[in-house]
Motif scaffolding. Structure first.
Motif, mmCIF file in Angstrom:
data_model
loop_
_atom_site.group_PDB
_atom_site.id
_atom_site.type_symbol
_atom_site.label_atom_id
_atom_site.label_comp_id
_atom_site.label_asym_id
_atom_site.label_seq_id
_atom_site.Cartn_x
_atom_site.Cartn_y
_atom_site.Cartn_z
ATOM 1 N N VAL A 184 0.729 -1.456 0.380
ATOM 2 C CA VAL A 184 -0.550 -0.074 0.155
ATOM 3 C C VAL A 184 1.220 1.137 0.132
ATOM 4 C CG1 VAL A 184 -1.956 1.211 1.503
ATOM 5 C CG2 VAL A 184 -1.613 -0.892 1.134
ATOM 6 N N ALA A 185 0.622 2.201 -1.093
ATOM 7 C CA ALA A 185 1.175 3.401 -0.999
ATOM 8 C C ALA A 185 0.395 4.268 -0.310
ATOM 9 C CB ALA A 185 1.384 3.817 -2.440
ATOM 10 N N TYR A 186 0.980 4.756 1.078
ATOM 11 C CA TYR A 186 0.087 6.001 1.557
ATOM 12 C C TYR A 186 0.658 7.537 0.925
ATOM 13 C CZ TYR A 186 -0.366 2.325 4.833
ATOM 14 O OH TYR A 186 -1.215 1.277 5.717
ATOM 15 N N TYR A 187 0.041 8.329 0.948
ATOM 16 C CA TYR A 187 0.822 10.046 0.190
ATOM 17 C C TYR A 187 -0.459 10.811 0.689
ATOM 18 C CZ TYR A 187 -3.412 9.502 -3.564
ATOM 19 O OH TYR A 187 -3.668 8.998 -3.927
ATOM 20 N N TRP A 188 -0.241 12.473 0.647
ATOM 21 C CA TRP A 188 0.098 13.295 1.251
ATOM 22 C C TRP A 188 -0.791 13.841 -0.674
ATOM 23 C CZ3 TRP A 188 0.999 17.437 5.141
ATOM 24 C CH2 TRP A 188 1.735 16.359 5.996
ATOM 25 N N GLY A 189 -2.329 13.670 -0.798
ATOM 26 C CA GLY A 189 -2.792 14.238 -1.959
ATOM 27 C C GLY A 189 -2.418 16.018 -2.083
ATOM 28 N N ALA A 203 8.250 8.064 6.201
ATOM 29 C CA ALA A 203 8.884 6.632 6.881
ATOM 30 C C ALA A 203 7.473 5.427 7.048
ATOM 31 C CB ALA A 203 10.148 7.052 7.289
ATOM 32 N N ALA A 204 8.143 4.553 7.465
ATOM 33 C CA ALA A 204 7.411 3.259 7.999
ATOM 34 C C ALA A 204 7.898 2.566 8.848
ATOM 35 C CB ALA A 204 6.666 2.027 6.564
ATOM 36 N N LYS A 244 3.536 -0.639 13.228
ATOM 37 C CA LYS A 244 2.685 0.049 12.527
ATOM 38 C C LYS A 244 3.054 1.200 12.828
ATOM 39 C CE LYS A 244 0.797 -4.609 14.325
ATOM 40 N NZ LYS A 244 -0.132 -5.503 14.797
ATOM 41 N N LEU A 245 2.678 1.986 12.390
ATOM 42 C CA LEU A 245 2.709 3.731 12.345
ATOM 43 C C LEU A 245 3.738 3.810 10.412
ATOM 44 C CD1 LEU A 245 4.564 4.307 15.308
ATOM 45 C CD2 LEU A 245 2.102 3.952 14.692
ATOM 46 N N ILE A 246 3.189 4.760 10.361
ATOM 47 C CA ILE A 246 3.800 5.963 9.565
ATOM 48 C C ILE A 246 3.836 7.051 9.707
ATOM 49 C CG2 ILE A 246 3.468 6.745 6.627
ATOM 50 C CD1 ILE A 246 3.450 3.635 6.697
ATOM 51 N N TRP A 247 4.769 7.253 9.469
ATOM 52 C CA TRP A 247 6.009 9.111 9.811
ATOM 53 C C TRP A 247 5.822 9.837 8.722
ATOM 54 C CZ3 TRP A 247 7.175 9.948 15.216
ATOM 55 C CH2 TRP A 247 7.675 8.321 16.170
ATOM 56 N N GLY A 304 12.861 26.451 6.212
ATOM 57 C CA GLY A 304 11.826 25.426 5.859
ATOM 58 C C GLY A 304 12.312 23.968 5.966
ATOM 59 N N ASN A 305 13.123 24.216 7.389
ATOM 60 C CA ASN A 305 13.315 22.659 8.112
ATOM 61 C C ASN A 305 12.260 22.254 8.511
ATOM 62 O OD1 ASN A 305 15.565 22.592 7.572
ATOM 63 N ND2 ASN A 305 16.487 23.473 9.097
ATOM 64 N N PRO A 306 11.070 20.559 8.634
ATOM 65 C CA PRO A 306 9.911 19.736 9.129
ATOM 66 C C PRO A 306 10.345 20.178 10.824
ATOM 67 C CG PRO A 306 11.040 18.592 7.668
ATOM 68 C CD PRO A 306 12.196 19.526 7.973
ATOM 69 N N ASP A 307 9.216 20.681 11.684
ATOM 70 C CA ASP A 307 9.373 20.416 13.080
ATOM 71 C C ASP A 307 8.311 20.095 13.737
ATOM 72 O OD1 ASP A 307 7.442 22.407 11.032
ATOM 73 O OD2 ASP A 307 7.701 24.219 13.577
ATOM 74 N N ARG A 308 7.235 19.204 12.898
ATOM 75 C CA ARG A 308 6.538 18.511 13.395
ATOM 76 C C ARG A 308 6.509 17.402 12.936
ATOM 77 N NH1 ARG A 308 5.978 22.307 15.258
ATOM 78 N NH2 ARG A 308 4.325 23.991 16.097
ATOM 79 N N LEU A 309 5.763 15.996 13.588
ATOM 80 C CA LEU A 309 6.059 14.896 13.196
ATOM 81 C C LEU A 309 4.558 14.008 13.089
ATOM 82 C CD1 LEU A 309 8.978 12.637 14.311
ATOM 83 C CD2 LEU A 309 9.124 13.747 12.056
ATOM 84 N N LEU A 310 3.913 13.815 11.958
ATOM 85 C CA LEU A 310 2.812 13.445 11.855
ATOM 86 C C LEU A 310 2.776 12.086 12.098
ATOM 87 C CD1 LEU A 310 -0.644 13.775 11.619
ATOM 88 C CD2 LEU A 310 -0.505 13.671 9.141
ATOM 89 N N CYS A 311 2.139 11.565 12.711
ATOM 90 C CA CYS A 311 2.151 10.347 13.396
ATOM 91 C C CYS A 311 1.108 8.997 12.788
ATOM 92 C CB CYS A 311 2.728 10.177 15.207
ATOM 93 S SG CYS A 311 3.580 8.257 15.229
ATOM 94 N N TYR A 312 0.935 7.602 11.947
ATOM 95 C CA TYR A 312 -0.733 7.323 11.634
ATOM 96 C C TYR A 312 -0.499 5.827 11.939
ATOM 97 C CZ TYR A 312 -4.155 5.521 8.541
ATOM 98 O OH TYR A 312 -5.544 4.179 8.556
ATOM 99 N N ASN A 313 -1.231 4.921 13.105
ATOM 100 C CA ASN A 313 -1.254 3.673 13.376
ATOM 101 C C ASN A 313 -1.951 3.487 11.929
ATOM 102 O OD1 ASN A 313 -2.497 0.842 14.062
ATOM 103 N ND2 ASN A 313 -1.550 2.156 16.007
ATOM 104 N N TRP A 314 -1.622 2.293 10.629
ATOM 105 C CA TRP A 314 -2.611 2.415 9.896
ATOM 106 C C TRP A 314 -3.351 1.307 9.976
ATOM 107 C CZ3 TRP A 314 2.578 0.731 9.116
ATOM 108 C CH2 TRP A 314 2.925 -1.076 9.253
ATOM 109 N N GLU A 315 -3.019 -0.176 11.926
ATOM 110 C CA GLU A 315 -4.166 -0.501 12.155
ATOM 111 C C GLU A 315 -5.590 -0.342 13.009
ATOM 112 O OE1 GLU A 315 -3.097 -5.018 14.127
ATOM 113 O OE2 GLU A 315 -3.311 -3.004 15.393
#
Length: 510
Positions: A260-265, A310-311, A316-319, A330-341
């Motif tokens: 599965v590909a997770y992506y920002w649309g 990154a997976a 069971k997380l996508i970061w 311009g550097n990232p300063d937040r991490l969004l964490c997603y549990n796909w289960e």
């Protein structure tokens, strides 16, 4: 009335407070009933000297791990026996990638790296020490993938004949990533090499997602997705539009895990299996991140190409690391964490240059001192039983302050979690006289938020620390109530935050 449980809330800043929470910070979604702790990233090895713009890790057939990282001017290698990054460029300062990132793949025991501005680079894992130009007159490409385990594929290319071809997908000879015959020739046809220009309004090629459940690979464009399927000569591949796929403005957001590909649309976050996209961020985080109408989202859209994902299969997380509107340079300063289960999100506040899925190199106890230079147990940045010392273990790492690689091995970050807001007694107010946080460790504090009308701002009581009875005594009242749990940074071990139990009773209506 019996004790009232304020349940832990799902992170859904797009919804009203009665449907979730807008404050779930520095924790990860562990189960549908709880959140777990995030450890502080701790630096290991030496500095790259400048901003990391991409990296990867691979193992050779003997089980040895090799880490790679790139900057705007150089490529670096780290492997067993090394304590710092080794410059693996053709020559020091050999490249000039500007704002383009390095993308890596491994093919037939060789690592190929591309940054678009330079000729693609190649180095053998076994015995290799420095990168060299990829042979066979390949194009320069912004994006790279291995498709059908047989073709090296570049997307968004440049070559001396056609110059910039942002909608082109160009693949090597079958089984030979160093054979790139001239397009349209008999030599190219004989080895199944070729190219396709995905012309139309979908925009530039933004990346690849190989080995999906329903596709050999897919090609992401700015406003569309094409399914890439091997059909053999004479066409070699077909490229068909995919229904309901939206494309991406953030090439680094594409993360492939489990087919599965997770992506920002353009309008939210999706999961795509090669056949259709599922909106995993809808009614949860899409509007919070990307905005809605005239409302600006949390993401700095001017730097959305700095989003990188990154997976983490172990948890069971996508970061995704992204630059908020509060970022610096311009550097990232937040991490969004997603549990796909369990389909849940959370937010981690952390500044980094990039986020990577890597593999640990592996060191013996003696090598921690003789190779890495840790003279005492107290100086070692991770417990001795941590996976970061075992070779080949998947790890999520980031490059942070000082351009150094960091793994999540330190003390627990300070966590803040709001419960769901409830109207416990419809039409009446609630008097709260005590609270008990459901945290299995540490010494958390609790504050109670209350308001009389939904239009009112939430007012919180002062934070109250846990006492010897496991309670946080607090006294307040309101029609709508919610709780906030704060676990200080560096707290003793804890594993789950799952809510607050209130001692309360109804009051008269108002």
């Amino acid at each position: 009335m019996p004790p009232l449980v304020l349940p832990i809330a799902e992170f859904t800043p797009d919804l009203p407070a009665s449907g979730g929470s807008a404050m779930v910070q520095n924790v990860f979604p562990r189960t549908s009933l709880s959140y777990g702790p995030i450890l502080t990233p701790v630096a290991q090895y030496g500095s790259l000297g400048s901003r990391c713009t991409g990296g990867a890790a691979y193992r050779d057939k003997q089980g040895n791990t090799f880490m790679f990282a790139g900057t705007s001017s150089d490529l670096y290698l780290l492997k067993a026996g090394l304590s710092t990054w080794q410059n693996a460029s053709q020559s020091i300062g050999a490249y000039n990638s500007g704002d383009d990132v390095w993308n890596f793949v491994i093919f037939n025991g060789r690592v190929i790296a591309t940054n678009y501005q330079n000729v693609p680079q190649i180095m053998a894992l076994l015995g290799g020490t420095d990168f060299a130009d990829l042979a066979g007159s390949p194009p320069r490409g912004k994006y790279i993938a291995i498709v059908k385990n047989a073709f090296v594929v570049f997307g968004n290319t440049y070559d001396s004949t056609n110059a910039e071809m942002p909608q082109r997908v160009w693949w090597s000879a079958a089984g030979d990533g160093e054979n790139w015959p001239a397009l349209g020739t008999q030599a190219a046809a004989e080895v199944q090499s070729g190219a396709v220009d995905l012309l139309g309004p979908a925009g530039e090629v933004q990346g690849f997602a190989p080995d999906l459940i329903n596709a050999d690979a897919v090609v992401f464009l700015e406003h569309g997705v094409r399914r890439m399927m091997y059909v053999g000569p004479p066409d070699i591949f077909t490229f068909l539009p995919v229904e309901n796929a939206r494309g991406t403005p953030a090439p680094g957001s594409i993360v492939v895990n489990g087919g599965v590909a997770y992506y920002w649309g353009q309008d939210g976050i999706y999961a795509f299996d090669g056949g259709s996209s599922q909106p995993i961020g809808a009614n949860k985080v899409d509007k919070f991140l990307l905005g809605e109408g005239n409302r600006t989202g949390d993401v700095d859209m001017a730097n959305i190409r700095r989003v990188v994902g990154a997976a983490d299969p172990l948890n069971k997380l996508i970061w995704w690391a992204y630059p908020s509107r509060e970022n610096v340079d311009g550097n990232p300063d937040r991490l969004l964490c997603y549990n796909w289960e369990i389909n849940r999100f959370s937010i981690v506040v952390r500044t980094c240059e990039t986020l990577l899925r890597l593999m640990s190199i592996g060191y013996s106890l003696d090598q921690l001192e003789t190779v890495l230079g840790y003279a005492t147990l107290d100086s070692i940045p991770a417990p001795l039983d941590s996976d970061v010392w075992l070779g080949g273990k998947l790890q999520i790492g980031l490059f942070g302050a000082g351009h150094s690689l960091q793994f999540f091995t330190g003390d627990r970050l300070g966590a803040t979690v709001d419960t769901q807001e409830l109207e416990p007694v419809p039409g009446r107010r609630l008097l709260v006289t005590n609270s008990r946080p459901l945290v299995d460790g540490a010494v958390p504090t609790v504050s109670i938020g209350r308001r009389e009308r939904l239009r009112d701002a939430v007012a919180y009581t002062d934070a109250v620390a846990l006492n010897a009875m496991g309670q946080c005594p607090v006294r307040t009242s309101g029609r709508y109530v919610r709780g906030r749990i704060v676990v200080p940074a560096g707290s003793d071990e804890w594993s789950n935050i799952s809510g607050i139990v209130l001692t309360a009773s109804p009051q008269g209506s108002r």
